[in-house]
Motif scaffolding. Structure first.
Motif, PDB file in Angstrom:
ATOM      1  N   ASN A  54       0.699  -1.245  -0.067  1.00  0.00           N
ATOM      2  CA  ASN A  54       0.028  -0.035  -0.123  1.00  0.00           C
ATOM      3  C   ASN A  54       0.967   1.434  -0.266  1.00  0.00           C
ATOM      4  O   ASN A  54       0.626   2.126  -0.893  1.00  0.00           O
ATOM      5  N   SER A  55       1.979   1.299   0.867  1.00  0.00           N
ATOM      6  CA  SER A  55       2.681   2.284   0.998  1.00  0.00           C
ATOM      7  C   SER A  55       3.629   2.679  -0.526  1.00  0.00           C
ATOM      8  O   SER A  55       4.043   3.800  -0.805  1.00  0.00           O
ATOM      9  N   GLU A  56       3.710   1.597  -1.232  1.00  0.00           N
ATOM     10  CA  GLU A  56       4.312   1.648  -2.541  1.00  0.00           C
ATOM     11  C   GLU A  56       3.552   2.110  -3.484  1.00  0.00           C
ATOM     12  O   GLU A  56       3.893   2.174  -4.821  1.00  0.00           O
ATOM     13  N   GLY A  57       2.150   2.112  -3.516  1.00  0.00           N
ATOM     14  CA  GLY A  57       1.365   2.242  -4.639  1.00  0.00           C
ATOM     15  C   GLY A  57       0.534   1.079  -5.141  1.00  0.00           C
ATOM     16  O   GLY A  57      -0.151   1.301  -5.970  1.00  0.00           O
ATOM     17  N   ALA A  58       1.019  -0.058  -4.636  1.00  0.00           N
ATOM     18  CA  ALA A  58       0.016  -1.278  -4.687  1.00  0.00           C
ATOM     19  C   ALA A  58      -0.172  -1.528  -6.213  1.00  0.00           C
ATOM     20  O   ALA A  58      -1.193  -1.564  -6.706  1.00  0.00           O
ATOM     21  N   ASN A  59       0.932  -1.706  -6.972  1.00  0.00           N
ATOM     22  CA  ASN A  59       0.952  -2.239  -8.371  1.00  0.00           C
ATOM     23  C   ASN A  59       1.509  -3.572  -8.402  1.00  0.00           C
ATOM     24  O   ASN A  59       2.591  -3.391  -9.121  1.00  0.00           O
ATOM     25  N   ILE A  60       1.061  -4.575  -7.824  1.00  0.00           N
ATOM     26  CA  ILE A  60       1.665  -5.686  -7.792  1.00  0.00           C
ATOM     27  C   ILE A  60       1.222  -6.576  -8.979  1.00  0.00           C
ATOM     28  O   ILE A  60       0.449  -6.525  -9.554  1.00  0.00           O
ATOM     29  N   PRO A  61       2.050  -7.449  -9.440  1.00  0.00           N
ATOM     30  CA  PRO A  61       1.658  -8.284 -10.600  1.00  0.00           C
ATOM     31  C   PRO A  61       0.692  -9.475 -10.120  1.00  0.00           C
ATOM     32  O   PRO A  61       0.792  -9.983  -9.243  1.00  0.00           O
ATOM     33  N   LEU A  62      -0.343  -9.470 -11.265  1.00  0.00           N
ATOM     34  CA  LEU A  62      -1.461 -10.514 -10.956  1.00  0.00           C
ATOM     35  C   LEU A  62      -1.179 -11.771 -12.032  1.00  0.00           C
ATOM     36  O   LEU A  62      -0.571 -11.625 -13.087  1.00  0.00           O
TER      37      LEU A  62
ATOM     38  N   ASN B 214     -11.752  -6.038   3.435  1.00  0.00           N
ATOM     39  CA  ASN B 214     -11.291  -4.780   4.127  1.00  0.00           C
ATOM     40  C   ASN B 214      -9.773  -4.830   4.784  1.00  0.00           C
ATOM     41  O   ASN B 214     -10.042  -5.266   5.752  1.00  0.00           O
ATOM     42  N   TRP B 215      -8.954  -4.252   4.240  1.00  0.00           N
ATOM     43  CA  TRP B 215      -7.460  -4.428   4.644  1.00  0.00           C
ATOM     44  C   TRP B 215      -7.137  -2.925   4.910  1.00  0.00           C
ATOM     45  O   TRP B 215      -7.149  -2.062   3.930  1.00  0.00           O
ATOM     46  N   PHE B 216      -6.946  -2.357   6.179  1.00  0.00           N
ATOM     47  CA  PHE B 216      -6.735  -0.927   6.542  1.00  0.00           C
ATOM     48  C   PHE B 216      -7.843  -0.025   6.117  1.00  0.00           C
ATOM     49  O   PHE B 216      -7.387   1.175   5.938  1.00  0.00           O
ATOM     50  N   GLY B 217      -9.111  -0.437   5.769  1.00  0.00           N
ATOM     51  CA  GLY B 217     -10.019   0.254   5.619  1.00  0.00           C
ATOM     52  C   GLY B 217     -10.179   0.699   4.092  1.00  0.00           C
ATOM     53  O   GLY B 217     -11.002   1.493   3.558  1.00  0.00           O
ATOM     54  N   ILE B 218      -9.459   0.050   3.217  1.00  0.00           N
ATOM     55  CA  ILE B 218      -9.318   0.218   1.846  1.00  0.00           C
ATOM     56  C   ILE B 218      -9.274  -1.121   1.046  1.00  0.00           C
ATOM     57  O   ILE B 218      -8.861  -2.126   1.747  1.00  0.00           O
ATOM     58  N   VAL B 219      -9.276  -1.004  -0.204  1.00  0.00           N
ATOM     59  CA  VAL B 219      -9.071  -2.270  -1.146  1.00  0.00           C
ATOM     60  C   VAL B 219      -7.551  -2.826  -0.728  1.00  0.00           C
ATOM     61  O   VAL B 219      -6.877  -2.185  -0.520  1.00  0.00           O
ATOM     62  N   THR B 220      -7.691  -4.185  -1.231  1.00  0.00           N
ATOM     63  CA  THR B 220      -6.348  -5.014  -0.875  1.00  0.00           C
ATOM     64  C   THR B 220      -5.789  -4.533  -2.080  1.00  0.00           C
ATOM     65  O   THR B 220      -6.216  -4.119  -3.204  1.00  0.00           O
ATOM     66  N   PRO B 221      -4.120  -4.869  -2.027  1.00  0.00           N
ATOM     67  CA  PRO B 221      -3.189  -4.519  -3.180  1.00  0.00           C
ATOM     68  C   PRO B 221      -3.576  -5.398  -4.513  1.00  0.00           C
ATOM     69  O   PRO B 221      -3.559  -4.595  -5.513  1.00  0.00           O
ATOM     70  N   PRO B 222      -4.122  -6.489  -4.600  1.00  0.00           N
ATOM     71  CA  PRO B 222      -4.504  -7.183  -5.737  1.00  0.00           C
ATOM     72  C   PRO B 222      -5.468  -6.384  -6.365  1.00  0.00           C
ATOM     73  O   PRO B 222      -5.649  -5.940  -7.497  1.00  0.00           O
ATOM     74  N   VAL B 223      -6.535  -6.010  -5.591  1.00  0.00           N
ATOM     75  CA  VAL B 223      -7.926  -5.219  -6.268  1.00  0.00           C
ATOM     76  C   VAL B 223      -7.314  -3.935  -6.581  1.00  0.00           C
ATOM     77  O   VAL B 223      -7.666  -3.423  -7.757  1.00  0.00           O
ATOM     78  N   ALA B 224      -6.585  -3.174  -6.083  1.00  0.00           N
ATOM     79  CA  ALA B 224      -6.154  -1.746  -6.354  1.00  0.00           C
ATOM     80  C   ALA B 224      -5.222  -2.036  -7.888  1.00  0.00           C
ATOM     81  O   ALA B 224      -5.292  -1.253  -8.574  1.00  0.00           O
ATOM     82  N   SER B 225      -4.365  -3.009  -7.924  1.00  0.00           N
ATOM     83  CA  SER B 225      -3.485  -3.347  -8.948  1.00  0.00           C
ATOM     84  C   SER B 225      -4.694  -3.628 -10.228  1.00  0.00           C
ATOM     85  O   SER B 225      -4.436  -3.254 -11.491  1.00  0.00           O
ATOM     86  N   PHE B 226      -5.718  -4.524 -10.111  1.00  0.00           N
ATOM     87  CA  PHE B 226      -6.738  -4.881 -10.938  1.00  0.00           C
ATOM     88  C   PHE B 226      -7.350  -3.596 -11.453  1.00  0.00           C
ATOM     89  O   PHE B 226      -7.536  -3.502 -12.674  1.00  0.00           O
ATOM     90  N   MET B 227      -7.599  -2.731 -10.505  1.00  0.00           N
ATOM     91  CA  MET B 227      -8.131  -1.519 -11.239  1.00  0.00           C
ATOM     92  C   MET B 227      -7.337  -0.597 -11.903  1.00  0.00           C
ATOM     93  O   MET B 227      -7.846  -0.020 -12.970  1.00  0.00           O
ATOM     94  N   LYS B 228      -6.064  -0.720 -11.751  1.00  0.00           N
ATOM     95  CA  LYS B 228      -4.864  -0.113 -12.780  1.00  0.00           C
ATOM     96  C   LYS B 228      -4.768  -0.713 -13.946  1.00  0.00           C
ATOM     97  O   LYS B 228      -4.576  -0.006 -14.768  1.00  0.00           O
ATOM     98  N   GLN B 229      -4.993  -2.034 -13.956  1.00  0.00           N
ATOM     99  CA  GLN B 229      -4.836  -2.828 -15.233  1.00  0.00           C
ATOM    100  C   GLN B 229      -5.798  -2.684 -16.433  1.00  0.00           C
ATOM    101  O   GLN B 229      -5.317  -2.930 -17.353  1.00  0.00           O
ATOM    102  N   TYR B 230      -7.112  -2.173 -16.047  1.00  0.00           N
ATOM    103  CA  TYR B 230      -8.184  -2.254 -16.885  1.00  0.00           C
ATOM    104  C   TYR B 230      -8.811  -0.751 -16.837  1.00  0.00           C
ATOM    105  O   TYR B 230      -8.692  -0.103 -16.010  1.00  0.00           O
ATOM    106  N   ASP B 231      -9.464  -0.840 -18.113  1.00  0.00           N
ATOM    107  CA  ASP B 231     -10.123   0.504 -18.658  1.00  0.00           C
ATOM    108  C   ASP B 231     -11.478   0.305 -17.855  1.00  0.00           C
ATOM    109  O   ASP B 231     -12.289  -0.342 -18.711  1.00  0.00           O
ATOM    110  N   PHE B 232     -12.019   1.009 -16.822  1.00  0.00           N
ATOM    111  CA  PHE B 232     -13.046   1.151 -16.469  1.00  0.00           C
ATOM    112  C   PHE B 232     -14.255   2.169 -16.872  1.00  0.00           C
ATOM    113  O   PHE B 232     -15.316   2.437 -16.508  1.00  0.00           O
ATOM    114  N   SER B 233     -13.671   2.860 -18.060  1.00  0.00           N
ATOM    115  CA  SER B 233     -14.227   3.939 -18.562  1.00  0.00           C
ATOM    116  C   SER B 233     -15.831   3.864 -18.798  1.00  0.00           C
ATOM    117  O   SER B 233     -15.896   2.704 -19.292  1.00  0.00           O
ATOM    118  N   GLY B 234     -16.632   4.597 -18.166  1.00  0.00           N
ATOM    119  CA  GLY B 234     -18.183   4.084 -18.329  1.00  0.00           C
ATOM    120  C   GLY B 234     -18.726   2.938 -17.689  1.00  0.00           C
ATOM    121  O   GLY B 234     -20.038   2.855 -17.740  1.00  0.00           O
TER     122      GLY B 234
END
Length: 164
Positions: free
Chosen positions: A56-64, A83-103
């Motif tokens: 999380n402190s490094e920006g949570a962009n882990i390989p999936l 719920n880890w530390f009140g936010i999404v887990t690093p794998p979910v954060a990385s998933f959100m960065k990996q795909y285009d959720f536009s619209g």
């Protein structure tokens, strides 16, 4: 199958979020996709916690592992996380960065040991500014099987048609 444009993407550490995602699929249909880190988390809680804090402190962009094929065909993504530390887990954060959720409509859901929804909805909305982030749902760990009424209400309140 109803809701063929519905994706239920989730990360589960001890199976609670997986169980909730499976319950959701039984009710609404859609496609299940498990988000898996290339390097699994340690079973020992303190080791897992330390790694997640560092990620999380490094920006949570882990390989999936793998990819979600045809992600663009889905209109709605139900996004599950513990719920880890009140936010999404690093794998979910990385998933959100990996795909285009536009619209896309995005409905966060989480399992927790007492922390409720935390800041997960706000966390998802901040990470996905081009998506339509909607109401979230939280379920206490261990009560996934008894949550059918809560799941149905959440889905209906967000315009998701139900299979059963």
């Amino acid at each position: 199958m109803k809701n063929e444009k519905l994706l239920i993407a989730f990360f589960s550490y001890h199976g609670h979020t997986r169980s909730l995602a499976e319950q959701i699929q039984k009710i609404a249909g859609g496609t299940l996709y498990e988000i898996l880190p290339q390097e699994p988390y340690a079973e020992e809680y303190n080791d897992c916690r330390a790694r997640a804090k560092q990620e999380n402190s490094e920006g949570a962009n882990i390989p999936l592992q793998g990819t979600c094929h045809d992600f663009s065909r889905y209109d709605t993504v139900l996004l599950g996380t513990p719920n880890w530390f009140g936010i999404v887990t690093p794998p979910v954060a990385s998933f959100m960065k990996q795909y285009d959720f536009s619209g896309k409509a995005v409905l966060p859901f989480c399992t927790h040991g007492g922390g409720g929804m935390g800041h997960i909805v706000a966390n998802v909305a901040e990470a996905l500014p081009s998506a339509k982030v909607r109401e979230g749902m939280e379920v206490q760990e261990g009560s996934e099987e008894e949550s059918e009424g809560k799941i149905r209400a959440w889905l209906q309140n967000n315009g998701i048609s139900l299979d059963s």
